[in-house]
Enzyme design. Structure first.
Site, PDB file in Angstrom:
ATOM      1  CB  THR A 185      -1.009  -0.015   1.367  1.00  0.00           C
ATOM      2  OG1 THR A 185      -1.729  -1.225   1.126  1.00  0.00           O
ATOM      3  CG2 THR A 185      -1.746   1.344   1.261  1.00  0.00           C
ATOM      4  CG  ASP A 190      -1.335  -7.100  -2.078  1.00  0.00           C
ATOM      5  OD1 ASP A 190      -1.936  -6.121  -2.127  1.00  0.00           O
ATOM      6  OD2 ASP A 190      -1.094  -8.034  -1.352  1.00  0.00           O
ATOM      7  CB  SER A 191       3.141  -8.308   1.381  1.00  0.00           C
ATOM      8  OG  SER A 191       1.727  -8.098   2.386  1.00  0.00           O
ATOM      9  CB  SER A 192      -1.289 -11.539  -0.807  1.00  0.00           C
ATOM     10  OG  SER A 192      -2.248 -10.797   0.013  1.00  0.00           O
ATOM     11  CG  ASP A 216      -2.143  -7.731   3.702  1.00  0.00           C
ATOM     12  OD1 ASP A 216      -2.457  -6.727   4.792  1.00  0.00           O
ATOM     13  OD2 ASP A 216      -2.909  -7.790   2.646  1.00  0.00           O
ATOM     14  CD  GLN A 226      -6.207 -22.338  18.147  1.00  0.00           C
ATOM     15  OE1 GLN A 226      -7.705 -21.878  18.302  1.00  0.00           O
ATOM     16  NE2 GLN A 226      -6.437 -23.725  17.911  1.00  0.00           N
ATOM     17  CB  CYS A 227      -2.985 -17.496  23.342  1.00  0.00           C
ATOM     18  SG  CYS A 227      -4.349 -18.185  23.843  1.00  0.00           S
TER      19      CYS A 227
END
Ligand code: ASP
Length: 343
Positions: A15, A59-61, A92, A278-279
């Site tokens: 971006t 794009d960083s994807s 991202d 997942q935390c």
């Protein structure tokens, strides 16, 4: 006379360098000249700034291990010519790239600062200007002739973080990154205040660059109700070598016999299973609860407080560099670049 400092900017895309299509309103990448035109302030620094732009910018994807290697090779080739590096990157997947670079670049003595923005540089309210300008300053900052932050870092919205400790947690706020398990390396206010005790010290040894990744890895996120079929299918992917098991809380997983059996079979077949919570905050503590004792017994490896971004890149890095299976297991539980706190 001391030589003027020099910083190399590597623009990969994202971006920060985008402009709005006047008709469709869609964001499209623009060439790097746009950035220096938009931020004439950078010409006022008392250090020299050179730049390289990816062609095409991405794009960083679309980031990949191949592009991480490309980035590491640019840094390797230009390492002696510059005092620091700023990588402009989409937010991202910035945490993945920062983690990957930290593993690829051992014995850094120069800053590698990744930054980007939530709003394109051409927008009046852009966050990109401040992010870029302060990143440049940090990349050039020295004390007693030595770089103040000789590690891979991420700068976003007044905070400098250890790169391999970050994750993107907000898709809209300017404060898009967090480092839940490690303090910030610097805060930018009226002055840039460096948190010196938290900064990874330079070993003083020669830079070593590792450019092999093995992509034969995956993530398996647990959830209440996950079926045996899903677990079995993932753990038995042909050629798979490593799995990041995203567990609950402090590294907990279901106690159903079928679940432990699937994990045990996979480990017996040579798969590396890496336990990451997942935390976002806190650490895996296998054996603390009944629900993780079985994982420990089966040979699952603790990721302690590592992020999923650092964990998956670390797995690819270790599996790609010809270590023996016992070395891979040992290094997964060792902090190699300050990415985890082992306790
Ligand atoms: N989609 C963009 C990217 O990651 C978002 C950004 O630049 O922040 O490349």
């Amino acid at each position: 006379m001391t030589k003027q400092a020099e910083v190399l900017v590597i623009y990969t895309g994202g971006t920060i360098g985008m402009v709005e299509d006047s008709k469709s309103g869609a964001l499209n990448p623009f060439d790097f000249d746009h950035l220096s035109k938009q931020i004439p302030e950078i010409n006022r620094f008392d250090f020299k700034i050179d730049s390289i732009s990816f062609d095409p910018v991405i794009d960083s994807s679309d980031m990949s291990p191949e592009i991480w290697v490309q980035l590491a090779n640019i840094i390797k080739d230009k390492y002696e010519s510059y005092d620091g590096f700023v990588i402009l990157h989409g937010s991202d997947t910035m945490a993945y790239t920062a983690s990957a670079l930290s593993f690829m670049l051992e014995n850094l003595s120069k800053p590698i600062v990744l930054t980007g923005s939530q709003l394109p540089i051409g927008k009046i309210r852009t966050d990109g200007k401040e992010n870029f300008i302060t990143s440049l300053e940090i990349a050039a900052a020295k004390k007693d002739g030595k770089a103040i932050v000789p590690e891979v870092s991420v700068y976003f919205e007044y905070q400098l973080y250890r790169g391999n400790r970050t994750h993107k947690f907000n898709a809209e706020h300017f404060e898009a990154f967090r480092s839940a398990n490690y303090p910030t390396l610097a805060q930018a206010g009226v002055e840039i205040k460096y948190n010196t005790p938290a900064i990874y010290p330079s070993s003083g040894q020669e830079l070593r660059v590792f450019t092999n990744f093995d992509p034969a890895v995956t993530m398996l996120t647990l959830f209440p109700g996950i079926s045996r079929d899903v677990v079995h299918a993932v753990l038995n992917i042909d050629g798979l070598k490593g799995v990041l098991l995203e567990t609950f809380g402090s590294g907990n997983a279901p106690t159903y016999p079928w679940f432990i059996e699937e994990i045990q079979n996979a480990i017996n077949n040579g798969l590396v299973v890496y336990n990451v919570s997942q935390c976002r905050g806190g650490s895996v503590k296998m054996g603390k609860y009944e629900t993780s004792i079985n994982l420990l017994k089966a040979g699952v490896i603790s990721g302690y407080d590592i992020t999923r971004e650092a964990a998956i890149t670390k797995l690819m890095y270790l599996l790609g560099n010809n270590y023996s299976s016992s070395q891979v297991k040992k290094y997964l539980q060792t902090s190699l670049r300050g990415e985890m706190t082992v306790k």
